[in-house]
Motif scaffolding. Sequence first.
Motif, short mmCIF file in Angstrom:
data_model
loop_
_atom_site.label_atom_id
_atom_site.label_comp_id
_atom_site.label_asym_id
_atom_site.label_seq_id
_atom_site.Cartn_x
_atom_site.Cartn_y
_atom_site.Cartn_z
N LYS A 84 0.84 -1.21 0.00
CA LYS A 84 0.00 0.00 0.00
C LYS A 84 0.87 1.25 0.00
CE LYS A 84 -4.01 2.01 2.35
NZ LYS A 84 -5.00 1.83 3.44
N CYS A 85 1.96 1.22 0.75
CA CYS A 85 2.89 2.36 0.77
C CYS A 85 3.54 2.55 -0.59
CB CYS A 85 3.96 2.15 1.84
SG CYS A 85 3.37 2.28 3.54
N ILE A 86 3.88 1.43 -1.24
CA ILE A 86 4.48 1.51 -2.57
C ILE A 86 3.52 2.17 -3.55
CG2 ILE A 86 5.28 0.12 -4.53
CD1 ILE A 86 6.34 -1.91 -2.47
N ALA A 87 2.23 1.85 -3.40
CA ALA A 87 1.21 2.42 -4.30
C ALA A 87 1.10 3.93 -4.15
CB ALA A 87 -0.15 1.77 -4.03
N THR A 88 1.45 4.46 -2.97
CA THR A 88 1.39 5.91 -2.75
C THR A 88 2.70 6.60 -3.10
OG1 THR A 88 2.05 5.69 -0.42
CG2 THR A 88 -0.30 5.59 -0.91
N GLY A 89 3.67 5.83 -3.62
CA GLY A 89 4.91 6.42 -4.09
C GLY A 89 5.98 6.61 -3.04
N LYS A 90 5.82 6.01 -1.87
CA LYS A 90 6.80 6.19 -0.79
C LYS A 90 8.07 5.39 -1.08
CE LYS A 90 3.62 7.12 3.05
NZ LYS A 90 2.34 7.07 2.36
N SER A 91 9.20 5.95 -0.70
CA SER A 91 10.49 5.27 -0.86
C SER A 91 10.68 4.29 0.29
CB SER A 91 11.63 6.29 -0.83
OG SER A 91 11.71 6.89 0.47
N ASN A 92 11.70 3.44 0.18
CA ASN A 92 11.99 2.49 1.26
C ASN A 92 12.25 3.20 2.57
OD1 ASN A 92 11.70 0.33 -0.44
ND2 ASN A 92 13.89 -0.06 -0.71
N ALA A 102 10.05 2.67 5.87
CA ALA A 102 10.68 2.21 7.10
C ALA A 102 10.33 3.12 8.27
CB ALA A 102 12.20 2.15 6.90
N ARG A 103 10.35 4.43 8.01
CA ARG A 103 10.04 5.39 9.08
C ARG A 103 8.58 5.27 9.49
NH1 ARG A 103 10.95 9.96 6.49
NH2 ARG A 103 13.21 9.75 6.79
N GLU A 104 7.68 5.11 8.52
CA GLU A 104 6.26 5.06 8.81
C GLU A 104 5.86 3.80 9.56
OE1 GLU A 104 2.21 4.71 6.13
OE2 GLU A 104 3.65 6.30 5.63
N LEU A 105 6.50 2.68 9.23
CA LEU A 105 6.12 1.40 9.83
C LEU A 105 7.03 0.98 10.97
CD1 LEU A 105 5.21 -0.65 6.61
CD2 LEU A 105 3.70 0.69 8.09
N GLY A 106 8.02 1.81 11.28
CA GLY A 106 8.93 1.49 12.39
C GLY A 106 9.85 0.32 12.09
N VAL A 116 12.57 -3.49 5.06
CA VAL A 116 11.64 -3.10 4.00
C VAL A 116 12.10 -3.68 2.66
CG1 VAL A 116 10.67 -1.18 2.69
CG2 VAL A 116 10.89 -1.01 5.18
N GLU A 117 13.39 -3.61 2.39
CA GLU A 117 13.92 -4.17 1.15
C GLU A 117 13.65 -5.67 1.06
OE1 GLU A 117 17.98 -3.05 1.42
OE2 GLU A 117 17.68 -1.02 0.62
N THR A 118 13.82 -6.36 2.19
CA THR A 118 13.55 -7.80 2.23
C THR A 118 12.08 -8.09 1.96
OG1 THR A 118 15.35 -8.18 3.80
CG2 THR A 118 13.67 -9.89 3.64
N HIS A 119 11.20 -7.28 2.56
CA HIS A 119 9.76 -7.46 2.32
C HIS A 119 9.41 -7.23 0.85
CE1 HIS A 119 8.26 -8.36 6.25
NE2 HIS A 119 8.72 -7.25 6.79
N ARG A 120 10.01 -6.21 0.26
CA ARG A 120 9.75 -5.93 -1.16
C ARG A 120 10.17 -7.11 -2.03
NH1 ARG A 120 9.71 0.30 -2.47
NH2 ARG A 120 9.79 -0.44 -4.60
N LEU A 121 11.32 -7.71 -1.70
CA LEU A 121 11.81 -8.87 -2.45
C LEU A 121 10.84 -10.04 -2.31
CD1 LEU A 121 14.04 -10.18 -4.12
CD2 LEU A 121 15.20 -10.77 -1.98
N ASN A 122 10.36 -10.27 -1.08
CA ASN A 122 9.42 -11.37 -0.86
C ASN A 122 8.09 -11.13 -1.57
OD1 ASN A 122 11.14 -12.92 0.70
ND2 ASN A 122 10.51 -11.96 2.62
N ILE A 123 7.64 -9.87 -1.60
CA ILE A 123 6.40 -9.54 -2.30
C ILE A 123 6.55 -9.87 -3.79
CG2 ILE A 123 4.93 -7.62 -3.07
CD1 ILE A 123 5.52 -6.30 -0.33
N LYS A 124 7.67 -9.48 -4.37
CA LYS A 124 7.89 -9.75 -5.80
C LYS A 124 7.92 -11.24 -6.08
CE LYS A 124 11.58 -7.20 -6.40
NZ LYS A 124 12.71 -6.62 -7.13
#
Length: 213
Positions: A162-170, A174-178, A184-192
Amino acid sequence: MTEQIPVQPVRQVHLLLVDDHPLVRDGLRARLETIASIRIAGEAGTAEEALAIAASAPVDLILMDINLGTGNGISLTARFKTEYPHIAVIMLSMHEKTEYVNQSIQAGARAYVLKDAPAVEIIEAIDTVIAGGTYFSSGLNRQTASSDAGQLLTQREQSILKCIATGKSNKHIARELGLSVRTVETHRLNIKRKLNIEGQADLIRYALSNVIV
């Protein structure tokens, strides 16, 4: 005198083959037992045989068929997740339908590979899962792998998508979700991997097209 550098032993993965067709197991064994990092811990044609081997021999990973004749590989995966949570499961199946992929992941499988996949893909799935990741066969149709992201992704991964859809950077995510940027990079890799998406641009396009913000 030249100093001898000790050779580090190869860490072996103890692999259990679960399929009710002996010829399939023979083919898998022939493909995999030549790899130094893989040791075949046993073969099973039924759920009972698989559980008996896990109880008596070291097993790190299972290649699991969905159809076991008298049993069901998805149900057996869920049982392994409960009774042997340290054992990772790779579903090796002839089925491409979304329902089988989703049910397998929900049961605890870490990867879903099609039976007609080349040997290199099976080995790549094994390496990925042992490293802590998830893997989906390249033969799975994009629609099959991503049509129900809500079932494939964890809540954290959905939040990041959802954050990616709003254009937020890693860094902003990271700051928003603590979280740390690395997490965050690991989560993005797993999502892909879960959605069978290759590049960052494709991930952003998917997020923009499929996520309500």
